[in-house]
Write a protein that holds these residues in place. Structure first.
Motif, PDB file in Angstrom:
ATOM      1  N   MET A  91     -14.297   0.562  12.816  1.00  0.00           N
ATOM      2  CA  MET A  91     -13.895   1.402  11.689  1.00  0.00           C
ATOM      3  C   MET A  91     -14.986   2.413  11.379  1.00  0.00           C
ATOM      4  O   MET A  91     -16.168   2.104  11.429  1.00  0.00           O
ATOM      5  CB  MET A  91     -13.620   0.536  10.466  1.00  0.00           C
ATOM      6  N   PHE A 110     -15.993   5.366   8.394  1.00  0.00           N
ATOM      7  CA  PHE A 110     -15.632   5.725   7.037  1.00  0.00           C
ATOM      8  C   PHE A 110     -15.781   7.217   6.782  1.00  0.00           C
ATOM      9  O   PHE A 110     -16.337   7.954   7.596  1.00  0.00           O
ATOM     10  CB  PHE A 110     -16.505   4.954   6.045  1.00  0.00           C
ATOM     11  N   THR A 112     -22.358   6.114   7.165  1.00  0.00           N
ATOM     12  CA  THR A 112     -22.991   4.944   6.566  1.00  0.00           C
ATOM     13  C   THR A 112     -23.980   4.305   7.524  1.00  0.00           C
ATOM     14  O   THR A 112     -23.864   3.129   7.845  1.00  0.00           O
ATOM     15  CB  THR A 112     -21.947   3.874   6.200  1.00  0.00           C
ATOM     16  N   PRO A 113     -24.971   5.068   8.010  1.00  0.00           N
ATOM     17  CA  PRO A 113     -25.966   4.428   8.878  1.00  0.00           C
ATOM     18  C   PRO A 113     -26.764   3.405   8.067  1.00  0.00           C
ATOM     19  O   PRO A 113     -26.948   3.588   6.863  1.00  0.00           O
ATOM     20  CB  PRO A 113     -26.853   5.592   9.314  1.00  0.00           C
ATOM     21  N   PHE A 114     -27.204   2.337   8.728  1.00  0.00           N
ATOM     22  CA  PHE A 114     -28.039   1.358   8.032  1.00  0.00           C
ATOM     23  C   PHE A 114     -29.433   1.959   7.872  1.00  0.00           C
ATOM     24  O   PHE A 114     -30.115   2.227   8.874  1.00  0.00           O
ATOM     25  CB  PHE A 114     -28.092   0.050   8.803  1.00  0.00           C
ATOM     26  N   PRO A 115     -29.879   2.179   6.632  1.00  0.00           N
ATOM     27  CA  PRO A 115     -31.095   2.968   6.421  1.00  0.00           C
ATOM     28  C   PRO A 115     -32.371   2.303   6.913  1.00  0.00           C
ATOM     29  O   PRO A 115     -33.341   2.992   7.199  1.00  0.00           O
ATOM     30  CB  PRO A 115     -31.128   3.168   4.904  1.00  0.00           C
ATOM     31  N   LEU A 169     -31.885   7.817   9.434  1.00  0.00           N
ATOM     32  CA  LEU A 169     -31.780   8.800   8.344  1.00  0.00           C
ATOM     33  C   LEU A 169     -32.381  10.139   8.730  1.00  0.00           C
ATOM     34  O   LEU A 169     -32.234  11.116   8.003  1.00  0.00           O
ATOM     35  CB  LEU A 169     -32.473   8.263   7.093  1.00  0.00           C
ATOM     36  N   ARG A 184     -21.689   3.396  16.758  1.00  0.00           N
ATOM     37  CA  ARG A 184     -21.880   2.026  16.302  1.00  0.00           C
ATOM     38  C   ARG A 184     -20.568   1.244  16.364  1.00  0.00           C
ATOM     39  O   ARG A 184     -20.538   0.073  16.723  1.00  0.00           O
ATOM     40  CB  ARG A 184     -22.423   2.044  14.871  1.00  0.00           C
ATOM     41  N   SER A 235     -20.912   1.168   0.100  1.00  0.00           N
ATOM     42  CA  SER A 235     -20.414   1.626   1.399  1.00  0.00           C
ATOM     43  C   SER A 235     -21.184   0.975   2.550  1.00  0.00           C
ATOM     44  O   SER A 235     -20.638   0.724   3.619  1.00  0.00           O
ATOM     45  CB  SER A 235     -20.529   3.136   1.494  1.00  0.00           C
ATOM     46  N   LEU A 236     -22.454   0.676   2.313  1.00  0.00           N
ATOM     47  CA  LEU A 236     -23.282   0.063   3.352  1.00  0.00           C
ATOM     48  C   LEU A 236     -22.798  -1.347   3.659  1.00  0.00           C
ATOM     49  O   LEU A 236     -22.718  -1.780   4.804  1.00  0.00           O
ATOM     50  CB  LEU A 236     -24.719   0.011   2.850  1.00  0.00           C
ATOM     51  N   ALA A 246     -19.618  -1.167   5.545  1.00  0.00           N
ATOM     52  CA  ALA A 246     -19.843  -0.796   6.942  1.00  0.00           C
ATOM     53  C   ALA A 246     -20.227  -2.029   7.754  1.00  0.00           C
ATOM     54  O   ALA A 246     -19.747  -2.233   8.872  1.00  0.00           O
ATOM     55  CB  ALA A 246     -20.928   0.269   7.036  1.00  0.00           C
ATOM     56  N   ALA A 285     -17.202  -4.349   8.161  1.00  0.00           N
ATOM     57  CA  ALA A 285     -16.235  -3.799   9.103  1.00  0.00           C
ATOM     58  C   ALA A 285     -16.710  -3.960  10.538  1.00  0.00           C
ATOM     59  O   ALA A 285     -15.923  -3.932  11.470  1.00  0.00           O
ATOM     60  CB  ALA A 285     -15.985  -2.322   8.800  1.00  0.00           C
ATOM     61  N   LEU A 286     -18.019  -4.121  10.687  1.00  0.00           N
ATOM     62  CA  LEU A 286     -18.584  -4.276  12.028  1.00  0.00           C
ATOM     63  C   LEU A 286     -18.516  -5.726  12.493  1.00  0.00           C
ATOM     64  O   LEU A 286     -18.912  -6.055  13.608  1.00  0.00           O
ATOM     65  CB  LEU A 286     -20.040  -3.811  11.986  1.00  0.00           C
ATOM     66  N   ILE A 314     -28.479  -6.675   5.874  1.00  0.00           N
ATOM     67  CA  ILE A 314     -28.252  -5.280   5.490  1.00  0.00           C
ATOM     68  C   ILE A 314     -28.672  -5.037   4.040  1.00  0.00           C
ATOM     69  O   ILE A 314     -29.555  -4.229   3.766  1.00  0.00           O
ATOM     70  CB  ILE A 314     -26.775  -4.892   5.682  1.00  0.00           C
ATOM     71  N   THR A 340     -32.292  -3.534   2.894  1.00  0.00           N
ATOM     72  CA  THR A 340     -32.311  -2.193   2.317  1.00  0.00           C
ATOM     73  C   THR A 340     -33.030  -2.212   0.972  1.00  0.00           C
ATOM     74  O   THR A 340     -33.719  -1.258   0.612  1.00  0.00           O
ATOM     75  CB  THR A 340     -30.873  -1.673   2.157  1.00  0.00           C
ATOM     76  N   ALA A 364     -35.101   6.236   1.969  1.00  0.00           N
ATOM     77  CA  ALA A 364     -33.851   5.520   1.782  1.00  0.00           C
ATOM     78  C   ALA A 364     -33.039   6.067   0.615  1.00  0.00           C
ATOM     79  O   ALA A 364     -31.830   5.953   0.595  1.00  0.00           O
ATOM     80  CB  ALA A 364     -34.110   4.029   1.579  1.00  0.00           C
TER      81      ALA A 364
END
Ligand SMILES: Nc1ncnc2c1ncn2[C@@H]1O[C@H](COP(=O)(O)OP(=O)(O)OP(=O)(O)O)[C@@H](O)[C@H]1O
Ligand SMILES: [Mg+2]
Lengths: 258, 282
Positions: A95, A97, A101-104, A153, A167, B166-167, B170, B173-174, B185, B189, B281
């Motif tokens: 999916m 979006f 929404t990259p993981f920071p 980022l 991803r 949203s993170l 994500a 959903a993965l 995650i 973060t 971030a």
């Protein structure tokens, strides 16, 4: 060798109704998504496109009050069967979006590898290859191959979105769900993603939600028009845009509402 | 119209001045304290102050090595016990704490946060020192941990809540399971913020005295035995400052300077942690 006929019925909803609490926002929708095609979902804001999409990988049930009736069949098997593990299922259905929404906290490499690592450990070389393959398919490899260890980022918005596509692709899902993937991108970024879809559809079954009718016309084989939670019309894209059978569809695509 | 405008400008001007004066007072207080500490204590800081143990009253020389080591041990114990519990509770509150239990935990944490530390000390004495039959560094560590936990829980919760929804989606959903999403995650973060909370929490309890009076008690000798009474800088300051000898007063100032320096370093580290990780971030 031609695949057996029913193998083409990869993903299908049967009388799917999605609710928040007692309010149904997707009503009695039956759609068949043929293998290796792109289906676009269009319709005015709030008509339930996102909710419908989120039912296809069981994300809807994670929302407060979210539940469904009806069925979603993947290879003829109901993904809502009690025996199906939703977490495992989501690894088979990628999916992307609306907003990137990259993981920071992760590097570019780790972002792409995230979905692979979650599915059990595997040799380093295999992950390397999968990451490179996914980045190539997302048309991002050339731009990032020298800085895979940099923070995700550091990328531009459009690159971040393609990173999110990569991803989603890395774990080799069967289906790819895209929710307005170009909404936050400029025309160039949008074009990259659209070109991407043409290539991806040779390997994946794609469902894309979009507000951009030209985009739907450009990228999809089939288009479904949603209105107030109902699937008003579904057909081959060129037919739906040239000879809509319902007056609501016609009104929408000629810009008279929505 | 113009009267209104005048009034608005007047109010705005007054408020700006007031806020300015108040912040000046706050900064001034810190500067005065630091200046005073340096003036009174710096001259007593020498090598033996850090390496020697206290000498009997009346004799000169000696140091507070036992108190420095004791502070490190007791605060270390407190961190060892308090950090996992505090962070864990905060994660729970942020991720699963929407129900009744969450509400209750949050309420208890808030009440504990407002509880005077001396009361915590009394409880530690009742539940640990008394049953064990003697004062101990361990009891002191537990008391300080009890001070740290509610604070950390609330900071962690706030930091985790700052992570965009949203993170989380994500990751789910993965194909991340919920617990893995929380740890890999969301918590990662929020890590810089959580780390800052930890440092601030440690800095705050490092200077606590009251809860240690009933638990670690203090010790004139060098001890690293956690089941025995132990000295800390704060206790040392208390004893020296309330004692009758000039030499003791001098030592109290120096110990206070060391303690203050320690807290300052932790606070600076917290700042730095927040900036270096969060700049990108958010
Ligand atoms: N978490 C939620 N809780 C309750 N109702 C929701 C929730 N999310 C969406 N809805 C409602 O469900 C309906 C459909 O929302 P959905 O997001 O699926 O629409 P959409 O077609 O994707 O709209 P858009 O084009 O603006 O993205 C809306 O009326 C919305 O108010
Ligand atoms: Mg939507």
């Amino acid at each position: 060798m031609a695949p057996p006929a029913d193998a083409r019925l990869q993903l299908e909803t049967a009388r799917l109704t999605a609710l928040y609490g007692r309010r149904a926002v997707v009503k009695d929708v039956s759609i068949l998504f043929p293998t290796h095609t792109v289906t676009a979902l269009i319709g005015p804001s709030g008509c339930g496109k996102t909710t419908f999409l989120r039912c296809l990988n069981r994300m809807h049930e994670l929302s407060e009050g979210g539940w469904i009736t009806g069925k979603v069949l993947l290879h003829g098997e109901d993904i809502y069967d009690p025996g199906v593990d939703a977490v495992q299922l989501r690894r088979r259905i990628g999916m992307v979006f609306q907003r990137p929404t990259p993981f920071p906290t992760m590097s570019i490499y780790d972002n792409v590898a995230a979905g692979l690592r979650v599915n059990g450990s595997r040799p380093r070389a295999q992950i390397d290859a999968a990451v490179e393959g996914a980045l190539r398919r997302a048309a991002l490899w050339d731009e990032v191959k020298d800085r895979l260890r940099h923070s995700a980022l550091d990328l531009s918005g459009g690159q971040q979105q393609r990173l999110c596509v990569a991803r989603a692709l890395a774990p080799e899902p069967e289906v790819l769900l895209l929710d307005e993937p170009t909404a936050s991108l400029d025309p160039t970024g949008t074009q990259r993603i659209e070109e991407l879809l043409h290539e991806l559809k040779t390997r994946y079954t794609i469902v894309i939600v979009t507000h951009n009718l030209q985009q739907a016309a450009r990228v999809s084989d089939y288009t479904g028009f949603f209105y107030l939670g109902d699937l008003v019309e579904l057909g081959r894209t060129e037919e739906l845009f040239t000879k809509p059978t319902k007056h609501q569809t016609e009104a929408y695509i000629t810009g008279r509402f929505g | 119209m113009s009267v209104r405008r005048l009034r608005r400008r007047l109010v705005s001007g007054t408020m700006t001045t007031l806020v300015g004066v108040l912040s000046f007072v706050a900064v001034l207080a810190l500067l005065l304290i630091l200046g005073h500490l340096v003036a009174k204590g710096a001259s007593s800081l020498d090598w033996s102050f850090f390496t020697k143990n206290p000498v009997p009253a009346g004799e000169s020389g000696g140091g507070v090595a036992n108190a420095i080591v004791g502070t490190a041990i007791i605060v270390g114990l407190a961190a060892l016990i308090g950090l996992p519990i505090g962070i864990g509770t905060g994660l729970y509150l942020a991720e699963y704490g929407s129900g009744r239990l969450g509400w209750t935990v949050r309420f208890v944490a808030d009440v504990l946060n407002g509880t005077p530390s001396i009361v915590i000390g009394i409880f530690a004495w009742t539940w640990l020192v008394k049953p064990m039959g003697h004062f101990s560094a361990l009891a002191g560590g537990v008391a300080l941990a009890a001070l740290m936990v509610p604070m950390l829980a609330r900071t962690t919760e706030e930091m985790v809540r700052l992570v965009p929804h949203s993170l989380r989606e994500a990751a789910l959903a993965l194909g991340y399971a919920r617990w893995r999403t929380s740890l890999r995650i969301v918590a990662r973060t929020a890590l810089a913020g959580i780390l800052t909370g930890c440092l601030v929490g440690i800095a705050r309890v490092a200077g606590e005295t009251a809860p240690l009076l009933f638990t670690a008690l203090g010790n004139l000798n060098f001890s690293t035995h956690v089941l025995e009474p132990m000295q800390t800088l704060s206790l040392q300051i208390y004893v020296y400052a309330t004692g009758p000898f000039d030499e003791w007063h001098r030592m109290a100032w120096a110990a206070a300077l060391v303690l203050m320096g320690l807290v300052l370093i932790l606070a600076l580290a917290a700042r730095w942690a927040l900036r270096s990780r969060y700049g990108a971030a958010r």
